[in-house]
Scaffold this motif. Structure first.
Motif, PDB file in Angstrom:
ATOM      1  N   LYS A  97       7.905   2.306  -8.936  1.00 15.71           N
ATOM      2  CA  LYS A  97       8.555   3.302  -9.785  1.00 15.71           C
ATOM      3  C   LYS A  97       8.688   4.640  -9.058  1.00 15.71           C
ATOM      4  O   LYS A  97       9.611   5.396  -9.312  1.00 15.71           O
ATOM      5  CB  LYS A  97       7.753   3.527 -11.075  1.00 15.71           C
ATOM      6  N   LYS A  98       7.758   4.914  -8.155  1.00 15.76           N
ATOM      7  CA  LYS A  98       7.725   6.209  -7.480  1.00 15.76           C
ATOM      8  C   LYS A  98       8.388   6.219  -6.104  1.00 15.76           C
ATOM      9  O   LYS A  98       8.908   7.235  -5.672  1.00 15.76           O
ATOM     10  CB  LYS A  98       6.274   6.679  -7.312  1.00 15.76           C
ATOM     11  N   TYR A  99       8.330   5.083  -5.385  1.00 17.17           N
ATOM     12  CA  TYR A  99       8.747   5.080  -3.989  1.00 17.17           C
ATOM     13  C   TYR A  99       9.671   3.918  -3.649  1.00 17.17           C
ATOM     14  O   TYR A  99       9.633   2.863  -4.269  1.00 17.17           O
ATOM     15  CB  TYR A  99       7.516   4.983  -3.064  1.00 17.17           C
ATOM     16  N   ASP A 100      10.458   4.140  -2.594  1.00 16.40           N
ATOM     17  CA  ASP A 100      11.231   3.087  -1.932  1.00 16.40           C
ATOM     18  C   ASP A 100      10.672   2.940  -0.522  1.00 16.40           C
ATOM     19  O   ASP A 100      10.360   3.940   0.131  1.00 16.40           O
ATOM     20  CB  ASP A 100      12.715   3.460  -1.816  1.00 16.40           C
ATOM     21  N   VAL A 101      10.562   1.706  -0.065  1.00 18.52           N
ATOM     22  CA  VAL A 101      10.100   1.435   1.299  1.00 18.52           C
ATOM     23  C   VAL A 101      11.267   0.831   2.068  1.00 18.52           C
ATOM     24  O   VAL A 101      11.896  -0.129   1.609  1.00 18.52           O
ATOM     25  CB  VAL A 101       8.893   0.467   1.308  1.00 18.52           C
ATOM     26  N   TRP A 102      11.552   1.418   3.227  1.00 20.74           N
ATOM     27  CA  TRP A 102      12.615   0.943   4.110  1.00 20.74           C
ATOM     28  C   TRP A 102      11.975   0.605   5.451  1.00 20.74           C
ATOM     29  O   TRP A 102      11.141   1.352   5.955  1.00 20.74           O
ATOM     30  CB  TRP A 102      13.676   2.024   4.288  1.00 20.74           C
ATOM     31  N   THR A 103      12.359  -0.524   6.042  1.00 22.44           N
ATOM     32  CA  THR A 103      11.690  -0.960   7.263  1.00 22.44           C
ATOM     33  C   THR A 103      12.589  -1.807   8.149  1.00 22.44           C
ATOM     34  O   THR A 103      13.592  -2.361   7.693  1.00 22.44           O
ATOM     35  CB  THR A 103      10.408  -1.753   6.911  1.00 22.44           C
ATOM     36  N   THR A 104      12.179  -1.940   9.409  1.00 28.67           N
ATOM     37  CA  THR A 104      12.827  -2.879  10.329  1.00 28.67           C
ATOM     38  C   THR A 104      12.055  -4.193  10.378  1.00 28.67           C
ATOM     39  O   THR A 104      12.533  -5.161  10.947  1.00 28.67           O
ATOM     40  CB  THR A 104      12.889  -2.286  11.759  1.00 28.67           C
ATOM     41  N   ASP A 105      10.850  -4.224   9.769  1.00 29.18           N
ATOM     42  CA  ASP A 105      10.003  -5.413   9.792  1.00 29.18           C
ATOM     43  C   ASP A 105       9.188  -5.491   8.497  1.00 29.18           C
ATOM     44  O   ASP A 105       8.193  -4.793   8.333  1.00 29.18           O
ATOM     45  CB  ASP A 105       9.068  -5.348  11.005  1.00 29.18           C
ATOM     46  N   GLU A 106       9.609  -6.367   7.585  1.00 29.97           N
ATOM     47  CA  GLU A 106       8.978  -6.458   6.271  1.00 29.97           C
ATOM     48  C   GLU A 106       7.517  -6.893   6.344  1.00 29.97           C
ATOM     49  O   GLU A 106       6.664  -6.372   5.619  1.00 29.97           O
ATOM     50  CB  GLU A 106       9.764  -7.427   5.381  1.00 29.97           C
ATOM     51  N   ILE A 107       7.197  -7.817   7.215  1.00 32.38           N
ATOM     52  CA  ILE A 107       5.807  -8.289   7.346  1.00 32.38           C
ATOM     53  C   ILE A 107       4.917  -7.150   7.823  1.00 32.38           C
ATOM     54  O   ILE A 107       3.824  -6.920   7.294  1.00 32.38           O
ATOM     55  CB  ILE A 107       5.730  -9.504   8.300  1.00 32.38           C
ATOM     56  N   GLU A 108       5.393  -6.421   8.799  1.00 35.48           N
ATOM     57  CA  GLU A 108       4.635  -5.300   9.321  1.00 35.48           C
ATOM     58  C   GLU A 108       4.451  -4.206   8.251  1.00 35.48           C
ATOM     59  O   GLU A 108       3.373  -3.621   8.128  1.00 35.48           O
ATOM     60  CB  GLU A 108       5.386  -4.721  10.522  1.00 35.48           C
ATOM     61  N   ALA A 109       5.475  -3.958   7.450  1.00 34.95           N
ATOM     62  CA  ALA A 109       5.387  -2.952   6.380  1.00 34.95           C
ATOM     63  C   ALA A 109       4.300  -3.331   5.382  1.00 34.95           C
ATOM     64  O   ALA A 109       3.519  -2.488   4.939  1.00 34.95           O
ATOM     65  CB  ALA A 109       6.737  -2.817   5.679  1.00 34.95           C
ATOM     66  N   ARG A 110       4.213  -4.608   5.031  1.00 32.69           N
ATOM     67  CA  ARG A 110       3.189  -5.055   4.086  1.00 32.69           C
ATOM     68  C   ARG A 110       1.788  -4.978   4.700  1.00 32.69           C
ATOM     69  O   ARG A 110       0.805  -4.768   3.999  1.00 32.69           O
ATOM     70  CB  ARG A 110       3.496  -6.470   3.611  1.00 32.69           C
ATOM     71  N   TYR A 111       1.694  -5.127   5.994  1.00 32.77           N
ATOM     72  CA  TYR A 111       0.434  -4.990   6.709  1.00 32.77           C
ATOM     73  C   TYR A 111      -0.039  -3.529   6.702  1.00 32.77           C
ATOM     74  O   TYR A 111      -1.219  -3.241   6.555  1.00 32.77           O
ATOM     75  CB  TYR A 111       0.634  -5.492   8.137  1.00 32.77           C
ATOM     76  N   LEU A 112       0.911  -2.591   6.839  1.00 32.20           N
ATOM     77  CA  LEU A 112       0.577  -1.176   6.925  1.00 32.20           C
ATOM     78  C   LEU A 112       0.344  -0.518   5.564  1.00 32.20           C
ATOM     79  O   LEU A 112      -0.494   0.360   5.428  1.00 32.20           O
ATOM     80  CB  LEU A 112       1.706  -0.423   7.661  1.00 32.20           C
ATOM     81  N   ILE A 113       1.101  -0.942   4.555  1.00 38.05           N
ATOM     82  CA  ILE A 113       1.045  -0.304   3.237  1.00 38.05           C
ATOM     83  C   ILE A 113       0.196  -1.157   2.307  1.00 38.05           C
ATOM     84  O   ILE A 113       0.668  -2.099   1.684  1.00 38.05           O
ATOM     85  CB  ILE A 113       2.469  -0.088   2.672  1.00 38.05           C
ATOM     86  N   THR A 114      -1.077  -0.808   2.211  1.00 40.80           N
ATOM     87  CA  THR A 114      -2.040  -1.559   1.402  1.00 40.80           C
ATOM     88  C   THR A 114      -2.308  -0.819   0.091  1.00 40.80           C
ATOM     89  O   THR A 114      -1.870   0.322  -0.088  1.00 40.80           O
ATOM     90  CB  THR A 114      -3.365  -1.715   2.163  1.00 40.80           C
ATOM     91  N   THR A 115      -3.073  -1.433  -0.785  1.00 45.85           N
ATOM     92  CA  THR A 115      -3.468  -0.791  -2.040  1.00 45.85           C
ATOM     93  C   THR A 115      -4.264   0.478  -1.766  1.00 45.85           C
ATOM     94  O   THR A 115      -4.056   1.509  -2.407  1.00 45.85           O
ATOM     95  CB  THR A 115      -4.310  -1.764  -2.891  1.00 45.85           C
ATOM     96  N   GLY A 116      -5.174   0.425  -0.796  1.00 47.02           N
ATOM     97  CA  GLY A 116      -5.958   1.609  -0.421  1.00 47.02           C
ATOM     98  C   GLY A 116      -5.065   2.727   0.090  1.00 47.02           C
ATOM     99  O   GLY A 116      -5.280   3.898  -0.218  1.00 47.02           O
ATOM    100  N   PHE A 117      -4.055   2.354   0.873  1.00 52.14           N
ATOM    101  CA  PHE A 117      -3.109   3.349   1.374  1.00 52.14           C
ATOM    102  C   PHE A 117      -2.381   4.029   0.215  1.00 52.14           C
ATOM    103  O   PHE A 117      -2.242   5.256   0.184  1.00 52.14           O
ATOM    104  CB  PHE A 117      -2.091   2.698   2.325  1.00 52.14           C
TER     105      PHE A 117
END
Length: 192
Positions: A97-117
Motif C-alpha cells: 500500500k505504501k511502496y512500489d519496488v522496481w528491479t532488474t532481478d526479482e529474486i535478488e530484490a526478495r533476498y534484499l527486502i525482508t520483513t526486518g528491512f
C-alpha cells in the motif's frame, strides 16, 4: 545519485552538512543536498528550478548483488522510473500500500527486502519525520533518500548548546541509522 532513478534529473547541486562514519564494519555517508535543473523559457532565458532538497544516505554492503533495485512511494499507475526496471509485488499488504519496488532481478530484490528491512525502513521514516522515503540497492551499496531540510540539526559550534529535545532528536536519528545497519546485517558477507 542520478543513476539511482530515485530523483528527477538535475544538473546542479549545493551541499550542506556531510557526515561520514563506520558502524560494525559498514561505512556510511550522509549529506544534505539541494539539486537544481536549468531550463529555458520561450524567450530562451535560462532559469533554475529546485527539484530536490533533503537527505541522502549511502551504506556500503558486504552482501554481493548484481542488480539494481529501488523502492519508491506507491503510485496509482505504477510508472517505471527507469526503462530497465520491472515492478515486483510483495506479499506484505501494508508494504504494498505504501511502496512500489522496481528491479532488474526479482529474486535478488526478495533476498534484499525482508520483513526486518521493512520494519526498520518504517522506523527510519518515523525518526526523521519524513513523509516520503526512497531507497536503492546498486553497486553493492544501499541508498536512502528523503525530503527533509533540518535533519541532524544540532546547532552551531559557536553558540550555546540548543535545548535537550533537539539534541535528543539528533541522537535518535543517528541511533536509527545504526539500527538500520544492524537490522539489514550490512556487515555480513553472505551470498545468495
Amino acid at each position: 545519485i542520478e543513476e539511482l532513478s530515485l530523483l528527477p534529473s538535475f544538473d546542479e547541486g549545493e551541499y550542506d552538512d556531510y557526515f561520514k562514519g563506520l558502524h560494525n564494519g559498514v561505512q556510511f555517508e550522509i549529506f544534505n543536498p539541494t539539486f537544481f535543473k536549468t531550463f529555458r523559457d520561450f524567450n530562451d532565458w535560462k532559469y533554475r528550478k529546485q527539484v530536490f532538497e533533503g537527505v541522502v544516505m549511502k551504506f556500503s554492503m558486504n552482501k554481493k548483488f548484481e542488480g539494481h533495485t529501488i523502492i519508491v512511494e506507491d503510485t496509482i499507475h505504477h510508472f517505471s522510473p527507469n526503462e530497465n526496471l520491472v515492478r515486483t509485488v510483495f506479499e506484505d499488504v501494508e508494504f504494498e500500500k505504501k511502496y512500489d519496488v522496481w528491479t532488474t532481478d526479482e529474486i535478488e530484490a526478495r533476498y534484499l527486502i525482508t520483513t526486518g528491512f521493512i520494519d526498520r525502513l518504517n522506523n527510519l521514516k518515523t525518526k526523521f519525520l519524513a513523509k516520503k522515503i526512497r531507497c536503492a540497492f546498486k553497486d553493492n551499496s544501499f541508498y536512502v533518500i528523503f525530503k527533509k531540510t533540518n535533519a541532524f540539526e544540532g546547532g552551531s559550534l559557536y553558540r550555546k548548546l540548543p535545548d535537550f529535545e533537539l539534541c535528543n532528536s539528533m541522537f535518535e536519528q543517528i541511533l536509527s541509522i545504526y539500527q538500520l545497519i544492524d537490522t539489514l546485517k550490512l556487515e555480513l558477507k553472505i551470498g545468495m
